[in-house]
Design an enzyme around this catalytic site. Structure first.
Site, mmCIF file in Angstrom:
data_model
loop_
_atom_site.group_PDB
_atom_site.id
_atom_site.type_symbol
_atom_site.label_atom_id
_atom_site.label_comp_id
_atom_site.label_asym_id
_atom_site.label_seq_id
_atom_site.Cartn_x
_atom_site.Cartn_y
_atom_site.Cartn_z
ATOM 1 N N CYS A 81 0.852 -1.196 0.000
ATOM 2 C CA CYS A 81 0.000 0.000 0.000
ATOM 3 C C CYS A 81 0.883 1.241 0.000
ATOM 4 O O CYS A 81 1.954 1.233 0.598
ATOM 5 C CB CYS A 81 -0.897 0.039 1.238
ATOM 6 S SG CYS A 81 -2.021 -1.353 1.398
ATOM 7 N N CYS A 160 -2.975 -9.052 6.874
ATOM 8 C CA CYS A 160 -2.889 -7.861 6.033
ATOM 9 C C CYS A 160 -4.246 -7.172 6.054
ATOM 10 O O CYS A 160 -5.265 -7.805 5.760
ATOM 11 C CB CYS A 160 -2.505 -8.241 4.605
ATOM 12 S SG CYS A 160 -2.483 -6.844 3.461
ATOM 13 N N GLN A 284 -11.480 -9.235 -11.248
ATOM 14 C CA GLN A 284 -11.297 -7.966 -10.539
ATOM 15 C C GLN A 284 -11.098 -8.199 -9.046
ATOM 16 O O GLN A 284 -11.827 -8.965 -8.421
ATOM 17 C CB GLN A 284 -12.500 -7.053 -10.777
ATOM 18 C CG GLN A 284 -12.725 -6.686 -12.236
ATOM 19 C CD GLN A 284 -11.660 -5.756 -12.796
ATOM 20 O OE1 GLN A 284 -10.754 -5.344 -12.088
ATOM 21 N NE2 GLN A 284 -11.771 -5.424 -14.071
ATOM 22 N N TYR A 313 -11.146 -7.924 -25.317
ATOM 23 C CA TYR A 313 -10.378 -8.267 -24.112
ATOM 24 C C TYR A 313 -11.332 -8.843 -23.047
ATOM 25 O O TYR A 313 -11.299 -8.452 -21.880
ATOM 26 C CB TYR A 313 -9.665 -7.049 -23.529
ATOM 27 C CG TYR A 313 -8.902 -6.206 -24.521
ATOM 28 C CD1 TYR A 313 -7.572 -6.489 -24.836
ATOM 29 C CD2 TYR A 313 -9.494 -5.109 -25.136
ATOM 30 C CE1 TYR A 313 -6.862 -5.704 -25.730
ATOM 31 C CE2 TYR A 313 -8.798 -4.317 -26.035
ATOM 32 C CZ TYR A 313 -7.479 -4.615 -26.327
ATOM 33 O OH TYR A 313 -6.792 -3.827 -27.218
ATOM 34 N N GLU A 334 -10.896 -12.524 -27.201
ATOM 35 C CA GLU A 334 -9.871 -12.715 -26.178
ATOM 36 C C GLU A 334 -8.700 -13.493 -26.780
ATOM 37 O O GLU A 334 -8.891 -14.483 -27.472
ATOM 38 C CB GLU A 334 -10.447 -13.475 -24.980
ATOM 39 C CG GLU A 334 -9.441 -13.885 -23.923
ATOM 40 C CD GLU A 334 -8.670 -12.716 -23.341
ATOM 41 O OE1 GLU A 334 -7.423 -12.785 -23.337
ATOM 42 O OE2 GLU A 334 -9.302 -11.730 -22.908
ATOM 43 N N ASP A 379 -11.604 -3.367 -22.531
ATOM 44 C CA ASP A 379 -11.019 -3.461 -21.189
ATOM 45 C C ASP A 379 -9.583 -3.973 -21.341
ATOM 46 O O ASP A 379 -9.263 -5.097 -20.969
ATOM 47 C CB ASP A 379 -11.843 -4.400 -20.305
ATOM 48 C CG ASP A 379 -11.420 -4.327 -18.840
ATOM 49 O OD1 ASP A 379 -10.499 -3.549 -18.518
ATOM 50 O OD2 ASP A 379 -12.006 -5.049 -18.018
ATOM 51 N N CYS A 406 -7.614 0.849 -16.256
ATOM 52 C CA CYS A 406 -7.045 0.898 -14.905
ATOM 53 C C CYS A 406 -5.899 1.900 -14.825
ATOM 54 O O CYS A 406 -5.179 1.943 -13.830
ATOM 55 C CB CYS A 406 -6.572 -0.488 -14.465
ATOM 56 S SG CYS A 406 -5.341 -1.226 -15.543
#
Length: 450
Positions: A81, A160, A284, A313, A334, A379, A406
């Site tokens: 993080c 975590c 995801q 994709y 794909e 995507d 993303c």
């Protein structure tokens, strides 16, 4: 004037897309990790270039109102993080700003129809998968965790705070079991040893857990016995697998996975669809926010049920299978054979018959469809679309394009290419926070043909 190693005072005025605080030294921009907008800090300069400098936080002189105490005791060391020291409200504001800056500075857009960011109900315990590198300490103890920032020094973890809390009880005990079995741990310097990673995946809705060991060698003494012990000890554990990764590189999973005990997959429900997820399946990481983003896509498209949608994709059909219920036909494209095989299985177990999947690249397959799709859903990976894909879209000219990304920078670059021809107009942008405690932000942009 400024030199490497020098201590300088800097006021942080912004955050960049890699999570660093941004300040100024005269005309130079200074990037400082572990800071937040509003911090006044003493910084040791690490690198000084003509136009910018990078530094390391030496002392916090004045705290930003957005600074909080991290939830994790090793947050300052662990590289998992970057933003645990920033309150969640400001994280959302910063991510919204990252999208705006990318679209204006890189995309050249002046009118920005950007909706408020979709956020996690909880900024912690959201990750449905954790893959830990393994290492043996100088005293011989088996360790698992994440690497320190900018290094390959392992920070040993027993829990975590951003992983699904149901995975935490497994981590410490499994390390002890590996220790007792005496299984060798891979050394990335001399490329000796066997076990490289421990991967844990959970179905957020189903609660099913899959455990996978990544190893250079299939032969671990009494592996089947240990796998059965794990299945008995953890009722939610449905399968123990092993993946073979022999190559001396940083790629986690190799091409072959074997099921040692139980099932080679877990079941998960997403947007009303049941999915089979294997150890190396791309899915995801934030189930709940991904579902909210999918619902936002469907709402924005105002689907009537007679559309033909091409999902480029498409992966295992994460978005295309739920959307198939709302349109006349879906065609998934794909390049990965294994993903297409899983997508076909997922379509079959859900009784979805108005969807087909094709193996190949977007630029190869889209022109061969012989149709102008009503909607193309993109995507792509973080690098965005290859230029040839953009050219293929501009020659096909689907009525609408939905671009899931993303990385705002590559999204802005590709949207500029699609819009500068005059064929498309950007009508709506929806950011989504898939990765709280990090600077990463997901985004979906909607284009319609002029």
């Amino acid at each position: 004037m400024w030199q490497q190693g020098q201590l300088v005072e800097v006021t942080i005025t912004d955050l960049n897309d890699t999570g660093e605080g941004v300040g100024r030294l005269g005309e130079r921009v200074v990037f400082v990790p572990d800071t937040v907008t509003g911090d006044r800090v003493l910084v040791r300069l690490v690198r000084v270039k003509p136009n910018y400098a990078t530094g390391k936080l030496y002392e916090l002189l004045e705290r930003s109102p957005h600074r909080i105490r991290p939830h994790c005791i090793v947050a300052d060391k662990c590289g998992g993080c970057q933003w645990q020291h920033i309150d969640y409200d400001y994280q959302q504001l910063a991510k919204q700003n990252l999208v705006v800056q990318a679209l204006t500075r890189i995309g050249g857009f002046t009118s920005l129809p950007i909706a408020p960011i979709l956020v996690s109900e909880s900024p912690l315990t959201y990750r449905n998968k954790a893959t830990y590198p393994l290492k043996r300490s100088t005293t011989g103890q088996v360790q698992a965790g994440y690497y320190q920032k900018g290094s390959h020094q392992l920070v040993n973890l027993n829990q975590c705070p951003v992983q699904d809390a149901r995975l935490n009880p497994l981590l410490a005990q499994i390390k002890q079991d590996i220790q007792k079995r005496g299984w060798s741990i891979y050394d990335e310097i001399n490329h000796q040893g066997k076990l490289r990673h421990l991967s844990l995946r959970i179905g957020r809705r189903s609660g099913e857990i899959l455990l996978t060991l990544v190893s250079t060698n299939w032969n671990l003494l009494d592996l089947e016995v240990q796998a059965q012990e794990w299945l008995t000890r953890y009722p939610q554990l449905v399968g123990v697998c092993m993946n073979s990764q022999r190559e001396a590189n940083n790629i986690i999973f190799g091409s072959e996975t074997r099921c040692i005990a139980g099932k080679p997959y877990l079941l998960e429900e997403f947007a009303g669809i049941e999915f089979q997820l294997k150890p190396d399946t791309f899915f995801q990481i934030n189930t709940e926010v991904a579902e909210r983003l999918l619902n936002a896509i469907a709402a924005q498209l105002e689907l009537q049920g007679d559309e033909v949608l091409v999902d480029a994709y498409c992966g295992i059909g994460t978005f295309s299978l739920p959307l198939a219920k709302r349109v006349r036909e879906v065609i998934g494209l794909e390049v990965q054979l294994t993903a297409v095989a899983q997508a076909q299985v997922n379509a079959r177990i859900n009784g979805i018959t108005n969807i087909t999947f094709q193996i190949g690249t977007v630029e190869e397959l889209l022109p061969k469809l012989g149709i102008v799709p009503d909607i193309v859903l993109l995507d792509p990976p973080r690098k965005g679309c290859d230029r040839v894909v953009i050219e293929t879209l501009l020659s096909t000219l689907p009525k609408r394009i939905v671009y899931v990304s993303c990385k705002p920078a590559t999204l802005a670059r590709d949207l500029k290419l699609l819009c500068q021809s005059g064929d498309y107009q950007l009508s709506h942008v929806q950011p989504a926070d898939f990765f709280p405690q990090t600077p990463h932000v997901e985004c979906v942009a909607f284009l319609h043909k002029r």
